[in-house]
Write an enzyme that holds these catalytic residues in place. Sequence first.
Site, mmCIF file in Angstrom:
data_model
loop_
_atom_site.group_PDB
_atom_site.id
_atom_site.type_symbol
_atom_site.label_atom_id
_atom_site.label_comp_id
_atom_site.label_asym_id
_atom_site.label_seq_id
_atom_site.Cartn_x
_atom_site.Cartn_y
_atom_site.Cartn_z
ATOM 1 N N ASN A 42 1.849 -6.034 -2.637
ATOM 2 C CA ASN A 42 0.924 -5.088 -2.625
ATOM 3 C C ASN A 42 1.631 -3.595 -3.558
ATOM 4 O O ASN A 42 2.301 -3.207 -3.287
ATOM 5 C CB ASN A 42 -0.142 -5.245 -1.876
ATOM 6 N N ILE A 43 0.695 -3.425 -4.448
ATOM 7 C CA ILE A 43 0.939 -2.626 -5.771
ATOM 8 C C ILE A 43 -0.517 -1.789 -6.014
ATOM 9 O O ILE A 43 -1.152 -1.961 -6.291
ATOM 10 C CB ILE A 43 1.338 -3.134 -7.341
ATOM 11 N N GLU A 44 -0.033 -0.259 -5.067
ATOM 12 C CA GLU A 44 -1.736 0.537 -4.819
ATOM 13 C C GLU A 44 -1.147 1.982 -6.537
ATOM 14 O O GLU A 44 -0.203 2.125 -6.786
ATOM 15 C CB GLU A 44 -1.059 1.291 -3.528
ATOM 16 N N CYS A 53 -3.307 -6.760 -4.745
ATOM 17 C CA CYS A 53 -2.946 -7.274 -3.277
ATOM 18 C C CYS A 53 -1.946 -8.088 -3.929
ATOM 19 O O CYS A 53 -1.337 -8.438 -5.108
ATOM 20 C CB CYS A 53 -4.280 -8.418 -2.612
ATOM 21 N N GLU A 55 -1.010 -11.233 -3.312
ATOM 22 C CA GLU A 55 -1.004 -12.604 -3.380
ATOM 23 C C GLU A 55 -1.706 -12.606 -5.204
ATOM 24 O O GLU A 55 -0.918 -13.234 -5.456
ATOM 25 C CB GLU A 55 -2.266 -12.899 -2.417
ATOM 26 N N CYS A 91 -7.572 -11.223 1.198
ATOM 27 C CA CYS A 91 -9.498 -10.871 0.515
ATOM 28 C C CYS A 91 -10.065 -11.996 0.204
ATOM 29 O O CYS A 91 -9.745 -12.301 -0.426
ATOM 30 C CB CYS A 91 -9.102 -9.890 0.463
ATOM 31 N N CYS A 94 -9.139 -12.213 -3.369
ATOM 32 C CA CYS A 94 -7.794 -13.420 -3.993
ATOM 33 C C CYS A 94 -8.492 -14.231 -3.169
ATOM 34 O O CYS A 94 -7.552 -15.147 -4.318
ATOM 35 C CB CYS A 94 -6.594 -12.749 -2.699
HETATM 36 N N1 THU Z 1 -3.898 -6.308 0.840
HETATM 37 C C1 THU Z 1 -3.019 -7.038 0.120
HETATM 38 O O1 THU Z 1 -1.768 -6.838 -0.384
HETATM 39 N N2 THU Z 1 -3.555 -8.724 0.366
HETATM 40 C C2 THU Z 1 -4.412 -8.564 0.994
HETATM 41 O O2 THU Z 1 -5.143 -10.237 1.650
HETATM 42 C C3 THU Z 1 -5.193 -7.802 2.081
HETATM 43 C C4 THU Z 1 -5.221 -5.994 1.158
HETATM 44 C C5 THU Z 1 -2.789 -4.949 0.301
HETATM 45 C C6 THU Z 1 -4.389 -4.209 -0.667
HETATM 46 C C7 THU Z 1 -3.544 -2.711 0.032
HETATM 47 O O3 THU Z 1 -3.048 -2.910 -0.724
HETATM 48 C C8 THU Z 1 -3.775 -2.667 1.827
HETATM 49 O O4 THU Z 1 -3.251 -4.439 1.630
HETATM 50 C C9 THU Z 1 -4.098 -2.611 2.321
HETATM 51 O O5 THU Z 1 -5.753 -2.821 2.463
#
Ligand code: THU
Length: 137
Positions: A42-44, A53, A55, A91, A94
Amino acid sequence: MDYKELLNLAIRARLSAYMPYSHFAVGAALLSDDGAVYTGSNIENAAYSPTVCAERVAFFKAVSDGKRGFTAIAIVGGKEDAPPDALVAPCGVCRQVMQEFCGNKPFDIILGGSPEQIRVYKLSDILPLGFGPDSLK
Ligand code: THU
């Protein structure tokens, strides 16, 4: 490539997660139908909504590399400094991206905190009645 190996690649990819806001780290490893594996974390973003996300990072890396068919994805996630949780499910957004490329044949979603505790789900089980490319025909 067996699913334990794929999960191990997701665990390794999770180490690259950029998550300074949620402190929740996710890793994914996507198996292409030609045997290639694409990983993602994941990259925020400080503006929050551009966050992607793990995925989708894996899918977009693969699709931008010309891949279109996939057989499985392993996903691991959990709090930053803790080992991965037993089950972090993808999620809804995804799942919809999975539907785009994997909705017309069996696609396995491998979840688990470690290779010793793996659970395998079908995309059609976690996204029933999905809307995809065939819906527009
Ligand atoms: N996140 C994912 O990378 N994949 C998921 O299926 C659920 C959530 C990440 C997004 C965000 O950076 C962090 O998890 C918290 O929601």
